[in-house]
Scaffold this motif. Structure first.
Motif, short mmCIF file in Angstrom:
data_model
loop_
_atom_site.label_atom_id
_atom_site.label_comp_id
_atom_site.label_asym_id
_atom_site.label_seq_id
_atom_site.Cartn_x
_atom_site.Cartn_y
_atom_site.Cartn_z
N PRO A 264 51.87 29.85 40.27
CA PRO A 264 50.99 29.78 41.44
C PRO A 264 49.87 30.82 41.36
O PRO A 264 49.88 31.72 40.51
N GLY A 265 48.93 30.70 42.29
CA GLY A 265 47.85 31.67 42.37
C GLY A 265 46.49 31.04 42.18
O GLY A 265 46.34 29.82 42.17
N ARG A 266 45.49 31.88 42.02
CA ARG A 266 44.10 31.44 41.90
C ARG A 266 43.62 31.62 40.47
O ARG A 266 43.77 32.70 39.89
N ILE A 267 43.05 30.58 39.90
CA ILE A 267 42.52 30.64 38.54
C ILE A 267 41.22 31.44 38.55
O ILE A 267 40.29 31.13 39.29
N ASP A 268 41.16 32.46 37.70
CA ASP A 268 39.95 33.26 37.54
C ASP A 268 39.88 33.67 36.07
O ASP A 268 40.33 34.75 35.68
N CYS A 269 39.30 32.79 35.26
CA CYS A 269 39.38 32.91 33.80
C CYS A 269 38.80 34.23 33.29
O CYS A 269 37.70 34.62 33.67
N TRP A 270 39.56 34.89 32.43
CA TRP A 270 39.17 36.12 31.72
C TRP A 270 38.84 37.27 32.66
O TRP A 270 38.13 38.20 32.30
N SER A 271 39.38 37.21 33.85
CA SER A 271 39.12 38.25 34.86
C SER A 271 40.03 39.45 34.62
O SER A 271 41.04 39.37 33.91
N TYR B 248 29.62 40.76 36.86
CA TYR B 248 30.44 39.56 36.64
C TYR B 248 30.88 39.49 35.18
O TYR B 248 32.05 39.18 34.88
N TYR B 249 29.96 39.75 34.26
CA TYR B 249 30.30 39.71 32.83
C TYR B 249 30.95 41.02 32.38
O TYR B 249 31.87 41.00 31.54
N GLU B 250 30.48 42.12 32.91
CA GLU B 250 31.00 43.41 32.49
C GLU B 250 32.51 43.49 32.70
O GLU B 250 33.24 44.00 31.83
N GLU B 251 33.00 42.97 33.83
CA GLU B 251 34.43 43.06 34.09
C GLU B 251 35.24 42.07 33.25
O GLU B 251 36.46 42.17 33.18
N ARG B 252 34.57 41.12 32.62
CA ARG B 252 35.25 40.17 31.74
C ARG B 252 35.14 40.56 30.27
O ARG B 252 35.66 39.88 29.40
N ASN B 253 34.43 41.62 30.01
CA ASN B 253 34.35 42.18 28.66
C ASN B 253 35.10 43.51 28.63
O ASN B 253 35.45 44.07 29.67
N VAL B 254 35.33 44.00 27.43
CA VAL B 254 36.00 45.30 27.29
C VAL B 254 35.27 46.11 26.23
O VAL B 254 34.46 45.58 25.46
N ASP B 255 35.56 47.38 26.19
CA ASP B 255 35.11 48.23 25.10
C ASP B 255 36.08 48.02 23.95
O ASP B 255 37.23 48.46 24.00
#
Length: 583
Positions: free
Chosen positions: A117-124, A258-265
């Motif tokens: 269950p839950g909300r889909i939020d891809c690569w979040s 939006y993109y920064e939080e889906r990327n990493v160092d």
């Protein structure tokens, strides 16, 4: 250990495995996700291979992807040798081949997908935290030796980069097999231009398996249970329980939070890494595998690049034996891993491959060679043109193609590519597409079986003119890096210097063939009447589903004008090719 009184959990012994269906894993916010655990019949402790994603742990490969399953059966029968194939799911390992090797295999339905269950939020960040929690859960189970490895394709590779940067204590090694590592530059926008694949993929492969579809979804041939769980959510509830990924990308043209939080160092990644890319993944994953390898902080890291379809080498003995040697070493401590830092399956024009070990990427012996775009003769030349000339093309047309003379000797091109263009637009912006091509002696395109197109083009690159700002600290002459953080003005008729990143490639071109560069304002399409194979409703004509045709994004009044390439003193357009000498 998990609660065997949970009404959804079932344990069965079959096909020489012990399988726990629908095991609960509680996340740090209290929500419970569901996984399937495949393990050896014998008691003991074993290393774990895990995937976490939205494709439905209960959906059999053939149920969801029948044409591709049939391709495996007919073209690559070795993949189905030694297995019944009953437990194969899209882009994950086959348990029947890994359990006998002494591994536990876990498939987790990600939040909001399948039976979770839950909300889909891809690569979040929420997904990354969930994955972290799953890894830590697996590391302390009574059948676990405390070492967890990550192995999967595409989505199941992309999220490996993200969770590995969080350094879960029980994570011991990762193998992102064809997995993008930069959400903005690879999955969402190419050179600032919206990439349609994500919008095409999401309804068919994610929404169709959303938790809460209940009886409207699939029934698993493996378990007899509903793939998307027993809950029956209304359409409004389903809509509210997932992001609108197309609208999100439309709303966020620039690299922002939006993109920064889906990327990493990537430098935060410290575990051993085997990054496996595909030359034919030249519009989604390939760049991510290369940049992930280069950027990872891991002391022990390797790069491998192959060809063929998106899934093929993951399952062949070539791919599986490599994966097994890697994980046996880092999860079991066995002396099995002796691979060179870089291993390449180089592409020949007849569709075969030449395997070669290397020590670095890009290759140290690369001869970075400028091929000039002569707008007077429409030739691709090694010498700088003398004449001043211009080539103008309609942004919605076939573009301008610059062709070399027939080669007098074999030419190997292996590595990243950059194009330096001097161009003007008749409108207030323009999209520029750069395509490297090879023509046989008859003048026909040389194509390759690619990740998502049976006739893939050699290499592609893109740049929106207003996105031309470079990050000088990260750019290399052979791989420009654009910051995508502010719009630079485009005055109609003014010439601007554009540095276009063309993704890495490999092709060994024989004498008598020609190389060419097409500069256009839209996706290059292979000539011919077809019929062309299709996927997601898209005709695959060289770029597969990696196209850029969203009318809401590419407004004709802005992106449908004319583009002019300049070839004048001090403004000579060229492409920088990685020529490899093997003498």
């Amino acid at each position: 250990m998990y609660d065997n009184q949970d009404r959804y959990v079932r344990t069965v012994d079959q096909d020489n495995m012990r399988i726990d269906w629908d095991v609960p894993i509680e996340m740090n916010d209290g929500i419970v996700l569901r996984c399937d655990v495949y393990r050896p019949l014998s008691d003991g402790t074993y290393p774990v291979l895990m995937t976490y994603g939205p494709y439905g742990k209960g959906l059999h490969f053939e149920q969801g992807y029948a044409p591709l399953w049939n391709r495996i059966a007919t073209a690559y029968p070795e993949i189905l040798e030694g297995t019944s194939g009953k437990y194969m799911t899209w882009e994950t390992v086959d348990p029947e081949k890994w359990i006998p090797e002494g591994y536990v295999v876990i498939r987790v339905d990600s939040r909001g997908a399948g039976r979770s269950p839950g909300r889909i939020d891809c690569w979040s960040p929420r997904e990354s935290q969930d994955f972290y929690d799953c890894i830590e859960w697996a590391g302390v189970q009574r059948w676990s030796n405390g070492k967890v490895g990550l192995l999967g394709i595409s989505y199941y590779a992309m999220n490996q980069w993200r969770v590995a940067a969080m350094n879960p204590p029980h994570l011991a090694a990762i193998c992102p097999f064809e997995g993008s590592s930069d959400y903005y530059r690879e999955a969402a926008r190419h050179g600032g231009i919206k990439h349609d694949m994500t919008s095409l993929w999401y309804p068919l492969q994610v929404e169709s398996l959303q938790h809460g579809l209940g009886s409207r979804g699939h029934t698993s041939r493996m378990t007899g249970e509903l793939v998307s769980g027993p809950a029956e959510l209304t359409q409004q509830e389903l809509d509210e329980n997932r992001i609108d990924i197309r609208q999100d990308i439309l709303d966020h043209e620039w690299y922002d939070e939006y993109y920064e939080e889906r990327n990493v160092d990537l430098a935060d990644i410290s575990v051993p890494l085997l990054s496996c890319g595909n030359w034919g993944g030249n519009a989604l994953h390939l760049r991510g595998n290369v940049e992930g390898f280069l950027g990872a902080g891991s002391e022990h890291k390797w790069l491998e690049i192959h060809g063929l379809e998106h899934f093929t080498e993951f399952y062949t003995e070539y791919g599986r034996s490599m994966q097994l040697a890697f994980f046996d070493h880092f999860l079991k401590g066995e002396d099995t891993w002796h691979q060179a830092p870089v291993h390449l399956r180089l592409r020949n024009v007849d569709g075969t491959f030449t395997d070669r070990d290397e020590q670095e990427w890009p290759l140290a012996r690369t001869q970075w060679t400028k091929y000039y775009l002569d707008a007077d003769t429409m030739r691709l030349t090694l010498t700088e043109p003398l004449a001043s000339s211009h080539a103008t093309f309609a942004a919605s047309g076939d573009g301008a193609t610059f062709t070399s003379a027939p080669l007098t000797e074999t030419l190997e091109i292996t590595g990243p590519i950059a194009a330096k263009l001097f161009a003007a637009s008749s409108t207030e912006d323009a999209d520029v597409f750069v395509t490297l091509r090879v023509f046989d002696p008859n003048g026909d395109d040389v194509t390759f079986v690619a990740a998502n197109d049976p006739h893939g083009l050699v290499a592609t690159g893109w740049l929106r003119m207003s996105h031309r700002k470079l990050d000088e600290t990260r750019s290399e002459p052979y791989r420009p890096w654009h910051s995508h953080d502010e719009a630079l003005p485009v005055v109609p008729g003014e010439v601007y210097e554009l540095d276009v990143e063309v993704w890495p490639t490999s092709v060994i071109v024989p004498a008598g063939y020609t190389i060419a560069v097409t500069v256009s304002g839209c996706d290059v399409e292979l000539p011919g009447e077809g019929p062309w194979p299709g996927l997601y409703g898209v005709e695959m004509r060289g770029n597969g589903i990696y196209i850029h045709q969203d009318a809401e994004e590419r407004i004709p009044a802005v992106f449908g004008g004319e583009t002019t390439l300049a070839s004048v003193p001090e403004q000579r357009s060229y492409v920088l090719l990685p020529v490899i000498s093997n003498e």
